[in-house]
Enzyme design. Structure first.
Site, mmCIF file in Angstrom:
data_model
loop_
_atom_site.group_PDB
_atom_site.id
_atom_site.type_symbol
_atom_site.label_atom_id
_atom_site.label_comp_id
_atom_site.label_asym_id
_atom_site.label_seq_id
_atom_site.Cartn_x
_atom_site.Cartn_y
_atom_site.Cartn_z
ATOM 1 C CE1 TYR A 90 21.658 -25.249 -5.444
ATOM 2 C CE2 TYR A 90 22.984 -25.009 -7.039
ATOM 3 C CZ TYR A 90 22.299 -23.814 -6.071
ATOM 4 O OH TYR A 90 21.966 -23.341 -5.655
ATOM 5 C CG HIS A 122 16.252 -29.451 -3.797
ATOM 6 N ND1 HIS A 122 15.148 -29.870 -3.736
ATOM 7 C CD2 HIS A 122 15.910 -28.092 -4.246
ATOM 8 C CE1 HIS A 122 13.498 -29.198 -3.822
ATOM 9 N NE2 HIS A 122 14.058 -27.823 -4.078
ATOM 10 C CG PHE A 152 18.421 -23.605 -11.207
ATOM 11 C CD1 PHE A 152 19.473 -23.945 -10.028
ATOM 12 C CD2 PHE A 152 19.422 -22.866 -12.260
ATOM 13 C CE1 PHE A 152 20.773 -23.606 -9.759
ATOM 14 C CE2 PHE A 152 20.381 -22.783 -12.261
ATOM 15 C CZ PHE A 152 21.486 -22.827 -10.583
ATOM 16 C CG ASN A 195 12.823 -22.283 -10.219
ATOM 17 O OD1 ASN A 195 13.914 -22.283 -10.996
ATOM 18 N ND2 ASN A 195 12.781 -21.198 -9.960
ATOM 19 C CG ASP A 249 13.807 -33.002 -2.769
ATOM 20 O OD1 ASP A 249 13.560 -32.819 -4.258
ATOM 21 O OD2 ASP A 249 13.201 -31.722 -2.085
ATOM 22 C CG ASN A 309 9.819 -24.597 -6.241
ATOM 23 O OD1 ASN A 309 8.413 -24.613 -5.961
ATOM 24 N ND2 ASN A 309 10.517 -24.108 -5.413
#
Length: 194
Positions: free
Chosen positions: A17, A22, A68, A70, A95, A115
Site C-alpha cells: 500500500y 490512499h 488499517f 478504518n 486522500d 473511513n
C-alpha cells in the site's frame, strides 16, 4: 498562532500500500518528517510510527498509524490521550477523491465519507472540529471503481501533481504554525499543480 501539536498522516500499512493514492496522508507526514530531519520510529503503544520536532518554538508530534485506515482512531486516541493533546490541536492529512491531483485544502470539522476520518471522530467521542488536510487524488468517475482507484498507484504525471501539492501543503503547514490558519488557507487554496 495556531496550537497544532499532533500531525497525523493516514494510510494503510505494508509495502503493498506504500505508494498508493490512499496513502497520500502518510506521504505528507513522511515528507514533513524528512523536511525537518525528524526520524519516525515504530511505537507499539501508539499503534504507529511517531516522531517529534520543534517548529517556531512549538513542540510538534507526528504519527502515521500502522492500523488499517478504518482503525486509524485507535492510534490517534492512544497518542493524543497519552500526551494530553486536545482535538483542536490535531491536524489529520488524508486522500480526497473530490479534489483533482495537485490540489490540497485545509478544512475544520464537518462530515466525511473517508473511513479513517470517521474512525478518528468516533475515537474522539464524536468531536469533529479538528483540522484536516485533504490531498486530492481525483475520482475515477464511477463509484464502482473507487476501491481500485484509491488502492492503486497513480500514473507518474498524476503522482508528480500529488507530490507538488504535498510540498506546498508542507510550506503552508509552516505558515499555519508560525502565523495562523487564515494565512495558510489563503496560500494553499490558491495553489494548483500544473
Amino acid at each position: 498562532m495556531s496550537d497544532i501539536r499532533l500531525i497525523v498522516g493516514l494510510g494503510n500499512p505494508g509495502p503493498e500500500y506504500q505508494s498508493t493514492r490512499h496513502n497520500a496522508g502518510a506521504m505528507f507526514v513522511e515528507s514533513l518528517a524528512s523536511r525537518f530531519n525528524c526520524p519516525l520510529k515504530f511505537e507499539s503503544k501508539f499503534f504507529g510510527f511517531t516522531g517529534r520536532f520543534t517548529l517556531h518554538g512549538r513542540d510538534i508530534r507526528l504519527l502515521i498509524p500502522t492500523t488499517f485506515m478504518n482503525k486509524s482512531g485507535q492510534a490517534v486516541a492512544a497518542l493524543a490521550n497519552f500526551y494530553k493533546i486536545d482535538y483542536d490541536q490535531l491536524l489529520v492529512a488524508f486522500d480526497e477523491l473530490d479534489f483533482d491531483p495537485g490540489v490540497a485544502k485545509f478544512k475544520i470539522g464537518g462530515s466525511s465519507t473517508q473511513n479513517g476520518i470517521r474512525d478518528i471522530v468516533a475515537s474522539l467521542a464524536n468531536q469533529r472540529e479538528f483540522l484536516r488536510l485533504r490531498i486530492g487524488i481525483g475520482h475515477p468517475g464511477h463509484k464502482g471503481k473507487v476501491t481500485g482507484h484509491v488502492l492503486g498507484k497513480a500514473a507518474q504525471a498524476e503522482q508528480e501533481k500529488i507530490d507538488a501539492a504535498i510540498d506546498e501543503a508542507i510550506r503552508c503547514t509552516e505558515i499555519l504554525i508560525k502565523e495562523d490558519l487564515v494565512s495558510a488557507i489563503q496560500r494553499l487554496h490558491s495553489f494548483k499543480a500544473d
